[in-house]
Motif scaffolding. Structure first.
Motif, mmCIF file in Angstrom:
data_model
loop_
_atom_site.group_PDB
_atom_site.id
_atom_site.type_symbol
_atom_site.label_atom_id
_atom_site.label_comp_id
_atom_site.label_asym_id
_atom_site.label_seq_id
_atom_site.Cartn_x
_atom_site.Cartn_y
_atom_site.Cartn_z
ATOM 1 N N ALA A 170 3.884 5.662 -1.236
ATOM 2 C CA ALA A 170 3.270 5.711 -0.035
ATOM 3 C C ALA A 170 2.074 6.071 -0.274
ATOM 4 C CB ALA A 170 3.740 5.920 1.031
ATOM 5 N N VAL A 171 1.309 7.481 -0.729
ATOM 6 C CA VAL A 171 0.988 8.442 -1.210
ATOM 7 C C VAL A 171 -0.697 7.409 -1.766
ATOM 8 C CG1 VAL A 171 -0.004 10.378 -1.296
ATOM 9 C CG2 VAL A 171 1.657 10.060 0.611
ATOM 10 N N LEU A 172 0.633 7.807 -2.812
ATOM 11 C CA LEU A 172 0.005 7.307 -4.048
ATOM 12 C C LEU A 172 -1.344 5.854 -3.925
ATOM 13 C CD1 LEU A 172 -0.441 7.501 -7.326
ATOM 14 C CD2 LEU A 172 1.111 6.463 -7.609
ATOM 15 N N ILE A 173 -0.254 4.770 -3.063
ATOM 16 C CA ILE A 173 -1.222 3.256 -2.542
ATOM 17 C C ILE A 173 -2.462 3.798 -2.445
ATOM 18 C CG2 ILE A 173 -0.732 2.184 -0.974
ATOM 19 C CD1 ILE A 173 1.910 1.012 -2.585
ATOM 20 N N ARG A 174 -2.258 4.607 -1.052
ATOM 21 C CA ARG A 174 -3.267 5.177 -0.317
ATOM 22 C C ARG A 174 -4.635 5.391 -0.588
ATOM 23 N NH1 ARG A 174 -3.463 4.846 4.799
ATOM 24 N NH2 ARG A 174 -1.785 4.014 5.910
ATOM 25 N N ILE A 175 -4.010 6.979 -2.011
ATOM 26 C CA ILE A 175 -5.124 7.369 -2.975
ATOM 27 C C ILE A 175 -5.852 5.894 -4.159
ATOM 28 C CG2 ILE A 175 -5.116 8.309 -5.001
ATOM 29 C CD1 ILE A 175 -3.249 10.232 -3.960
ATOM 30 N N LEU A 176 -5.538 5.339 -4.298
ATOM 31 C CA LEU A 176 -4.909 3.861 -4.760
ATOM 32 C C LEU A 176 -5.972 2.690 -4.731
ATOM 33 C CD1 LEU A 176 -2.317 3.246 -7.269
ATOM 34 C CD2 LEU A 176 -4.565 4.295 -8.161
ATOM 35 N N ALA A 177 -6.238 2.609 -2.895
ATOM 36 C CA ALA A 177 -6.677 2.556 -2.007
ATOM 37 C C ALA A 177 -8.834 2.451 -1.655
ATOM 38 C CB ALA A 177 -5.992 1.976 -0.772
ATOM 39 N N ALA A 178 -8.790 3.659 -2.863
ATOM 40 C CA ALA A 178 -10.285 4.604 -2.464
ATOM 41 C C ALA A 178 -10.411 4.327 -3.373
ATOM 42 C CB ALA A 178 -9.475 5.660 -1.807
ATOM 43 N N ILE A 179 -9.820 3.084 -4.688
ATOM 44 C CA ILE A 179 -10.552 3.508 -5.345
ATOM 45 C C ILE A 179 -10.938 1.872 -5.168
ATOM 46 C CG2 ILE A 179 -10.206 2.850 -8.247
ATOM 47 C CD1 ILE A 179 -8.446 5.641 -7.835
ATOM 48 N N PRO A 180 -12.197 1.531 -6.273
ATOM 49 C CA PRO A 180 -13.068 -0.024 -5.860
ATOM 50 C C PRO A 180 -11.559 -0.599 -7.042
ATOM 51 C CG PRO A 180 -14.657 1.479 -6.513
ATOM 52 C CD PRO A 180 -13.411 2.491 -6.919
ATOM 53 N N TRP A 186 1.460 2.039 -11.944
ATOM 54 C CA TRP A 186 0.086 2.314 -11.486
ATOM 55 C C TRP A 186 0.134 0.523 -11.926
ATOM 56 C CZ3 TRP A 186 -4.529 5.921 -11.992
ATOM 57 C CH2 TRP A 186 -3.487 7.195 -11.126
ATOM 58 N N LYS A 187 0.557 0.380 -12.747
ATOM 59 C CA LYS A 187 0.461 -1.166 -12.883
ATOM 60 C C LYS A 187 1.495 -1.411 -12.396
ATOM 61 C CE LYS A 187 1.521 -4.932 -16.972
ATOM 62 N NZ LYS A 187 2.037 -5.700 -15.681
ATOM 63 N N ALA A 212 1.659 -6.199 -3.692
ATOM 64 C CA ALA A 212 0.773 -6.337 -2.578
ATOM 65 C C ALA A 212 0.821 -5.373 -2.004
ATOM 66 C CB ALA A 212 1.882 -7.441 -1.868
ATOM 67 N N ALA A 213 1.453 -4.508 -1.480
ATOM 68 C CA ALA A 213 1.593 -3.434 -1.254
ATOM 69 C C ALA A 213 -0.533 -2.706 -1.115
ATOM 70 C CB ALA A 213 1.972 -2.077 -1.168
ATOM 71 N N LEU A 214 -0.690 -3.006 -1.932
ATOM 72 C CA LEU A 214 -1.718 -1.642 -2.658
ATOM 73 C C LEU A 214 -3.064 -3.173 -1.640
ATOM 74 C CD1 LEU A 214 -3.599 0.623 -3.723
ATOM 75 C CD2 LEU A 214 -3.796 -0.461 -5.522
ATOM 76 N N TRP A 215 -3.011 -3.874 -2.409
ATOM 77 C CA TRP A 215 -4.450 -5.523 -1.649
ATOM 78 C C TRP A 215 -3.951 -5.267 -0.403
ATOM 79 C CZ3 TRP A 215 -7.318 -4.923 -5.487
ATOM 80 C CH2 TRP A 215 -7.196 -5.484 -6.070
ATOM 81 N N ILE A 216 -2.784 -5.447 0.314
ATOM 82 C CA ILE A 216 -2.312 -5.746 1.639
ATOM 83 C C ILE A 216 -3.526 -4.585 2.491
ATOM 84 C CG2 ILE A 216 -0.970 -5.288 3.701
ATOM 85 C CD1 ILE A 216 0.982 -6.621 1.746
ATOM 86 N N LEU A 217 -3.317 -2.915 1.824
ATOM 87 C CA LEU A 217 -3.603 -1.691 2.595
ATOM 88 C C LEU A 217 -5.019 -2.113 2.535
ATOM 89 C CD1 LEU A 217 -3.171 0.660 3.955
ATOM 90 C CD2 LEU A 217 -3.532 1.790 1.198
ATOM 91 N N LYS A 218 -5.836 -2.071 1.276
ATOM 92 C CA LYS A 218 -7.350 -2.621 1.365
ATOM 93 C C LYS A 218 -8.067 -4.147 1.700
ATOM 94 C CE LYS A 218 -9.215 -2.288 -3.080
ATOM 95 N NZ LYS A 218 -9.794 -0.704 -2.846
ATOM 96 N N GLU A 225 0.664 -13.614 5.910
ATOM 97 C CA GLU A 225 1.903 -13.281 5.237
ATOM 98 C C GLU A 225 2.477 -14.238 3.526
ATOM 99 O OE1 GLU A 225 3.401 -10.916 6.713
ATOM 100 O OE2 GLU A 225 2.370 -10.770 8.214
ATOM 101 N N ASP A 226 2.363 -14.930 3.586
ATOM 102 C CA ASP A 226 2.928 -16.244 2.518
ATOM 103 C C ASP A 226 1.417 -15.713 1.371
ATOM 104 O OD1 ASP A 226 1.423 -18.197 4.774
ATOM 105 O OD2 ASP A 226 1.144 -18.582 2.601
ATOM 106 N N ALA A 227 0.729 -14.902 1.477
ATOM 107 C CA ALA A 227 -0.461 -15.479 0.593
ATOM 108 C C ALA A 227 -0.037 -14.685 -0.628
ATOM 109 C CB ALA A 227 -1.818 -14.000 0.947
ATOM 110 N N GLU A 228 0.824 -15.467 -1.480
ATOM 111 C CA GLU A 228 1.109 -15.227 -3.039
ATOM 112 C C GLU A 228 0.578 -14.024 -4.089
ATOM 113 O OE1 GLU A 228 1.885 -19.299 -4.985
ATOM 114 O OE2 GLU A 228 1.810 -19.718 -3.626
ATOM 115 N N ASN A 229 -0.664 -14.397 -3.787
ATOM 116 C CA ASN A 229 -1.039 -13.071 -4.515
ATOM 117 C C ASN A 229 -2.337 -12.616 -3.165
ATOM 118 O OD1 ASN A 229 -2.745 -11.636 -6.733
ATOM 119 N ND2 ASN A 229 -2.137 -12.883 -8.514
ATOM 120 N N TRP A 230 -1.886 -10.866 -3.167
ATOM 121 C CA TRP A 230 -2.866 -10.327 -2.675
ATOM 122 C C TRP A 230 -4.222 -9.967 -3.271
ATOM 123 C CZ3 TRP A 230 -3.352 -9.352 2.637
ATOM 124 C CH2 TRP A 230 -1.797 -10.636 3.109
ATOM 125 N N GLN A 231 -4.100 -9.709 -4.578
ATOM 126 C CA GLN A 231 -5.320 -9.475 -5.194
ATOM 127 C C GLN A 231 -6.198 -9.947 -5.467
ATOM 128 O OE1 GLN A 231 -6.234 -8.681 -10.009
ATOM 129 N NE2 GLN A 231 -4.072 -7.170 -9.063
#
Length: 251
Positions: free
Chosen positions: A11-21, A36-37, A43-49, A62-68
């Protein structure tokens, strides 16, 4: 990896990654290691972004197949039609057909016309006493919509146009939009009926729109064409008025 990075809670790593373009996440970060891959592809990283950047609709997707893809498409959403309101004369419009006295640009509201519903629009294109048509071809790759995205996700392609007549003249209006392949084969097409506006109309602006979806792989270009003429064959510019044309690629 710096010491300790691999021992961080996910969860912490996702928060750090979310700050990256986003582009760096996809092109650089997902190559760092297996963990990392998986995070960049998950989905979690892109939902956060999406939440951090207030991207509308993220909560309901909720059903967005691909959050990225949802993130990228939401960030990139813009009108792909250049010079939609005649601010640059006929710049960017090709395959121009100048029937009668040809296309002309006028200031809103124009003679016997009405103000446009949006204050940001100041001008419109107007047609003459024989058919006037103009077209614009959008190169989706040049606009940043890559092949895999178009072929696999097949995001919605939303087309809009606005037309009006003069109160003292009748006119005709048409819209035709084609989705084209690499070789410019037509993969999907929308053609409006020929809209007839009678003489003694109220001069108000009407929006016409169409959404392309599930159009299949291979789409690389969008060809937008519209036009009109008057029905009285009066010299000058008494035909259909058009403005605020748009083509958007949406999640």
């Amino acid at each position: 990896l710096s010491p300790g990075m691999e021992s961080l809670p996910e969860a912490v790593l996702i928060r750090i990654l979310a700050a990256i373009p986003a582009v760096d996440l996809v092109l650089v970060c997902r190559l760092v290691c297996c963990q990392w891959k998986n995070l960049v592809d998950g989905a979690a990283l892109w939902i956060l972004k999406c939440q951090q950047e207030g991207l509308a609709g993220a909560e309901s997707e909720e059903d967005a197949e691909n959050w990225q893809n949802f993130y990228f498409l939401s960030k990139k959403r813009k009108n792909l039609i250049k010079n939609p309101c005649g601010e640059e004369d006929l710049e960017h419009w090709g395959e121009v057909e100048n029937g009668g006295d040809g296309w002309k640009i006028e200031e809103l509201p124009g003679d016997f016309g009405k103000e446009f519903p949006s204050e940001e629009v100041h001008k419109y294109f107007v047609t003459s006493y024989e058919w006037c048509r103009k077209a614009q071809v959008i190169d989706l790759r040049a606009e940043g919509y890559w092949e895999e995205l178009m072929d696999t996700t097949q995001p919605k392609i939303v087309v809009r146009d606005w037309y009006a007549g003069r109160r003292d003249a009748g006119c005709l209006y048409e819209l035709c939009v084609k989705l084209l392949s690499e070789n410019e084969d037509v993969l999907a097409e929308y053609k409006s009926e020929t809209v007839t506006i009678p003489q003694d109309n109220d001069g108000s602006w009407t929006e016409i729109s169409h959404t392309f979806s599930k159009y299949g792989p291979g789409v690389r270009f969008v060809r937008f064409e519209h036009g009109g003429q008057d029905t009285l064959f009066w010299k000058g510019w008494y035909g259909a008025r058009v403005t605020s044309s748009s083509v958007t690629v949406e999640p």
